[in-house]
Design an enzyme around this catalytic site. Structure first.
Site: not given
Ligand code: DGL
Length: 269
Positions: A74, A184
């Site tokens: 993440c 993301c």
């Molecule tokens: N998957 C997460 C990232 O890579 C973000 C998702 C969210 O906003 O919770 O930043």
């Protein structure tokens, strides 16, 4: 620590499965425990202090499961800093790759964009890292807050999704970039659609492969790569396991995974 201990992988939701896909392909003998906090997603528009508390709950759970390494699948959580995330634990923490010296070569125009959450863009560290690694390159970050709820809501191939992707692609193209990172981990669920909206002249990069290399090298250097037996994939969410399983099937062979719901204990600070 020993080689047979599992590797923990965290995200706010299903996005991190796009990284788990690469990790499990590269290290098929490893035991992975993925934990997605679907009860509290999105993380990308919350204050830093709140996120630190949530992440502590995720990491304490995986610490109790005796992991040898934590992969932060993440970018929003990575932004908090691997030192902050790993404080007080024995396992090493691998964050998402923010940039690469290769970008200088890939981007002929020396103009690189990245799509991310508002939190990641506002933190400023992705732009800084790309420009530090490539002194001739200028980096442009764009927050795309509509995408994560649409992905988690399984709104693929809908007019809303198409409109959101086109909106962000139009802004990105106006910056005249020729290379775009998906910073993301949810966005690789839309890689084809994003590539289509940006057009063939723009190279779209998913940093998951580079992050996987980083995780692999870390284990190899510590002599902790599991070199015997078959690996396994345990996938945990804090809510909505059935929905997440459908989304997971876009990234993994769900017949090879064990899914369950977990309840996290409140952080002790
Ligand atoms: N998957 C997460 C990232 O890579 C973000 C998702 C969210 O906003 O919770 O930043």
């Amino acid at each position: 620590m020993d080689k047979t201990q599992p590797i923990g992988v965290i995200d706010s939701g299903v996005g991190g499965l796009s990284v788990l896909k690469w990790l499990s392909k590269k290290m098929p003998r490893e035991h992975f425990i993925f934990l997605g906090d679907t009860a509290r997603i999105p993380y990308g528009d919350r204050p830093r202090e709140e996120l630190i508390g949530f992440v502590r709950e995720l990491t304490s759970y995986l610490d109790r499961r005796n992991i040898k390494q934590l992969v932060v699948a993440c970018n929003t959580i990575t932004t908090l800093g691997v030192d902050v995330i790993g404080r007080g634990y024995d396992f090493d923490v691998i964050g998402m790759v923010k940039g690469s010296p290769e970008l200088q070569r890939i981007s002929r125009k020396h103009r690189v964009g990245f799509f991310a959450t508002d939190f990641t863009v506002a933190a400023g560290s992705y732009k800084k890292e790309i420009e530090r690694l490539n002194p001739d390159v200028k980096a442009f970050g764009l927050g795309c807050p509509k995408l994560v709820p649409l992905i988690e809501g399984e709104k693929f191939d809908t007019p809303e999704m198409e409109a959101a992707i086109n909106e962000y692609a139009t802004i990105m193209k106006s910056w005249d970039v020729d290379t775009v990172l998906l910073s993301c981990t949810h966005y690789p669920f839309l890689k084809e659609e994003i590539q289509k909206a940006l057009g063939p002249a723009i190279t779209v990069i998913d940093p998951a492969a580079m992050t996987t290399e980083r995780a692999y090298r870390n284990l190899a250097e510590r002599g902790l790569l599991n070199d015997s037996g078959e690996g396994s994939l345990e996938i945990c969410f804090t809510r909505d396991v059935e929905r997440c399983k459908r989304l997971a099937s876009r990234m993994l062979d769900v017949n090879e995974c064990v899914f369950h719901e977990v309840t996290l204990e409140a952080s002790q600070g």
